[in-house]
Design an enzyme around this catalytic site. Structure first.
Site, PDB file in Angstrom:
ATOM      1  N   HIS A 125      71.341  23.468  20.840  1.00 25.81           N
ATOM      2  CA  HIS A 125      71.356  23.180  19.454  1.00 25.81           C
ATOM      3  C   HIS A 125      71.283  24.421  18.659  1.00 25.81           C
ATOM      4  O   HIS A 125      71.372  24.609  17.766  1.00 25.81           O
ATOM      5  CB  HIS A 125      69.724  22.813  19.025  1.00 25.81           C
ATOM      6  CG  HIS A 125      68.594  23.945  19.290  1.00 25.81           C
ATOM      7  ND1 HIS A 125      68.171  24.238  20.779  1.00 25.81           N
ATOM      8  CD2 HIS A 125      67.866  24.671  18.542  1.00 25.81           C
ATOM      9  CE1 HIS A 125      67.394  25.179  20.518  1.00 25.81           C
ATOM     10  NE2 HIS A 125      67.025  25.535  19.188  1.00 25.81           N
TER      11      HIS A 125
HETATM   12  C1  UD1 Z   1      64.783  25.461  14.419  1.00 24.09           C
HETATM   13  C2  UD1 Z   1      64.568  26.839  14.738  1.00 24.09           C
HETATM   14  C3  UD1 Z   1      64.742  27.308  15.878  1.00 24.09           C
HETATM   15  C4  UD1 Z   1      64.069  26.315  17.076  1.00 24.09           C
HETATM   16  C5  UD1 Z   1      64.586  24.837  16.659  1.00 24.09           C
HETATM   17  C6  UD1 Z   1      63.799  23.790  17.420  1.00 24.09           C
HETATM   18  C7  UD1 Z   1      64.914  28.538  12.943  1.00 24.09           C
HETATM   19  C8  UD1 Z   1      65.577  29.723  12.428  1.00 24.09           C
HETATM   20  N1  UD1 Z   1      65.321  27.800  13.996  1.00 24.09           N
HETATM   21  O1  UD1 Z   1      66.034  25.219  14.572  1.00 24.09           O
HETATM   22  O2  UD1 Z   1      64.592  28.637  16.529  1.00 24.09           O
HETATM   23  O3  UD1 Z   1      64.599  26.487  18.526  1.00 24.09           O
HETATM   24  O4  UD1 Z   1      64.127  24.680  15.388  1.00 24.09           O
HETATM   25  O5  UD1 Z   1      64.179  22.667  17.186  1.00 24.09           O
HETATM   26  O6  UD1 Z   1      63.752  28.564  12.430  1.00 24.09           O
HETATM   27  N2  UD1 Z   1      66.654  18.231  10.545  1.00 24.09           N
HETATM   28  C9  UD1 Z   1      66.152  16.922  10.608  1.00 24.09           C
HETATM   29  N3  UD1 Z   1      64.988  16.495  11.024  1.00 24.09           N
HETATM   30  C10 UD1 Z   1      63.809  17.390  11.337  1.00 24.09           C
HETATM   31  C11 UD1 Z   1      64.212  18.821  11.282  1.00 24.09           C
HETATM   32  C12 UD1 Z   1      65.569  19.053  10.836  1.00 24.09           C
HETATM   33  O7  UD1 Z   1      66.852  16.118  10.633  1.00 24.09           O
HETATM   34  O8  UD1 Z   1      62.763  17.128  11.271  1.00 24.09           O
HETATM   35  C13 UD1 Z   1      67.894  18.784  10.470  1.00 24.09           C
HETATM   36  C14 UD1 Z   1      67.840  19.484   9.222  1.00 24.09           C
HETATM   37  O9  UD1 Z   1      68.253  18.580   8.317  1.00 24.09           O
HETATM   38  C15 UD1 Z   1      69.041  20.514   9.556  1.00 24.09           C
HETATM   39  C16 UD1 Z   1      68.952  20.745  10.988  1.00 24.09           C
HETATM   40  O10 UD1 Z   1      68.196  19.775  11.671  1.00 24.09           O
HETATM   41  O11 UD1 Z   1      70.204  20.094   9.303  1.00 24.09           O
HETATM   42  C17 UD1 Z   1      68.679  21.991  11.512  1.00 24.09           C
HETATM   43  O12 UD1 Z   1      67.165  22.151  11.026  1.00 24.09           O
HETATM   44  P1  UD1 Z   1      66.389  23.556  10.783  1.00 24.09           P
HETATM   45  O13 UD1 Z   1      64.831  23.671  10.803  1.00 24.09           O
HETATM   46  O14 UD1 Z   1      67.284  24.162   9.819  1.00 24.09           O
HETATM   47  O15 UD1 Z   1      66.789  24.503  12.186  1.00 24.09           O
HETATM   48  P2  UD1 Z   1      66.957  24.017  13.713  1.00 24.09           P
HETATM   49  O16 UD1 Z   1      68.228  24.078  14.161  1.00 24.09           O
HETATM   50  O17 UD1 Z   1      66.019  22.883  13.969  1.00 24.09           O
END
Ligand code: UD1
Length: 361
Positions: free
Chosen positions: A208
């Site tokens: 990821h």
């Molecule tokens: C975040 C953390 C990372 C951790 C990871 C675990 C930061 C900078 N990064 O990254 O350190 O290892 O979580 O999972 O804080 N999304 C969904 N559903 C959700 C949450 C997110 O669909 O419940 C989608 C969002 O719309 C976005 C993507 O996932 O497009 C990324 O989510 P985001 O929280 O920005 O960062 P992660 O890549 O999950």
């Protein structure tokens, strides 16, 4: 003492669960209360709700419900929300865990509102400034009052950054508290039955990191390097929402790869414990594989957790296709190194943190 516990994203939930249990285990005469603040960075049931249930985390007292957004948007929304919470009802200490945006945003807000900050999993450094988490770590550590660390390397990094040693506490790893507490309840996800998976006859993969999954061609290259070497060995691949966005058609040609929805904590660790090995770009998973003695390939060039390589079962392979193929071939042939458990990763870290907070706050 009034403690704020901050959690926002999936790895946070695993780290706060045992701290809350340790707080609940205190005698009432200790006069300690806590408030659980969920920022809402992760909000899907598979990324959040199921973790609360399985890890026995109580309903959050406050949910900032910030949802997704760019780094700046997410950070700003969390800061605005938490500042309002503190202005209405302040606390004696703000406990943040790990390195996600929620941890950094709440640490900054707390300090500016005059609330001291305790950072759990402080001091780890990858040296890789392309990782948003590295920036979150450095910023959080630069303003924290107390530092709870998982390794001697973290202590050294903090000393090197000029932190006085009497504010640093080497306590161990709260993720391992959760692992040890939950081990007896791991259960097989339905993919095990569907594919008839046998112990040690499949691999688990997670990816990821933006650097690996935000480019379709990079992701495709990695998947090809892995599956072209692993032969018919099934690879179970719980797909993070971020990765799903770019996975698209890359999967069509890769028969041995089985993408599934993100799985719950108890199912994921069942899969890991019974697998022949894990391929990942996560940091936390390398700690869990180390404790369970499961071989682990890390698809990154650096790690903020060097003890998983030096003591544990982890190897830093990077993302060069040839190196990845070579590592997968060693993994599949069963000739991987064995490892040990790092000091203080004994399942009692959270109790040490809570006892220390009572003294220092
Ligand atoms: C975040 C953390 C990372 C951790 C990871 C675990 C930061 C900078 N990064 O990254 O350190 O290892 O979580 O999972 O804080 N999304 C969904 N559903 C959700 C949450 C997110 O669909 O419940 C989608 C969002 O719309 C976005 C993507 O996932 O497009 C990324 O989510 P985001 O929280 O920005 O960062 P992660 O890549 O999950």
């Amino acid at each position: 003492m009034k403690v704020d516990i901050i959690a926002g994203a999936r790895p946070n939930f695993v780290k706060i669960a045992p701290i809350i249990r340790a707080l609940n285990n205190l005698e009432t005469s200790r006069d300690v209360s806590y408030r659980l603040v969920h920022t809402g960075q992760h909000y899907d049931r598979e990324m959040s709700g199921i973790f609360f249930e399985q890890l026995e985390i109580p309903e959050p007292d406050i949910n900032l419900a910030v949802g997704s957004g760019s780094q700046a948007e997410q950070t700003a929304e969390i800061m605005k929300g938490y500042e309002k919470v503190l202005n209405e009802n302040s606390s004696s200490v703000c406990v943040v865990v790990g390195d996600v945006n929620s941890s950094m945003a709440c640490a900054i807000t707390a300090r500016k509102c005059g609330v001291p900050v305790a950072h759990v999993e402080a001091g780890i450094r990858s040296g890789d400034w392309a990782m948003p988490e590295e920036i979150n770590r450095v910023v959080t550590d630069s303003i924290s009052n107390w530092f709870y660390t998982t390794s001697k390397y973290a202590n050294e990094n903090l000393i090197h950054a000029g932190i006085e040693s009497d504010r640093i506490f080497f306590v161990g790893n709260t993720m391992i508290d959760t692992l040890k507490y939950s081990e007896g309840r791991f259960f097989a996800p339905k993919i095990c039955d569907e594919l008839g998976l046998q112990p040690k006859e499949y691999l688990v993969m997670t990816m990821h990191r933006p650097s690996n999954v935000d480019s379709c061609s990079k992701l495709q290259q990695l998947l090809t390097a892995i599956t072209s070497t692993s032969g018919k060995m099934p690879i179970i691949f719980p797909v993070h929402p971020r990765t799903l966005q770019n996975l698209g058609s890359s999967l069509d040609a890769l028969d041995s790869l089985h993408p599934v929805q993100p799985v719950s904590y108890l199912e994921f660790n069942y899969l890991v414990k019974n697998s022949l090995g894990v391929i990942t770009d996560s940091g936390g998973i390398t700690e869990e594989t180390t404790v369970m003695g499961v071989p682990c390939i890390t698809l990154r060039d650096s790690t903020e957790r060097p003890e998983t390589v030096e003591i544990g079962t982890n190897e830093l392979i990077g993302t060069d296709p040839e190196r990845v193929s070579d590592a997968v071939s060693r993994l599949v042939s069963g000739s991987w190194k064995t490892g040990d458990v790092p000091p203080m990763w004994d399942g009692k870290t959270s109790a040490r943190i809570v006892e220390s907070l009572i003294k220092v706050v």
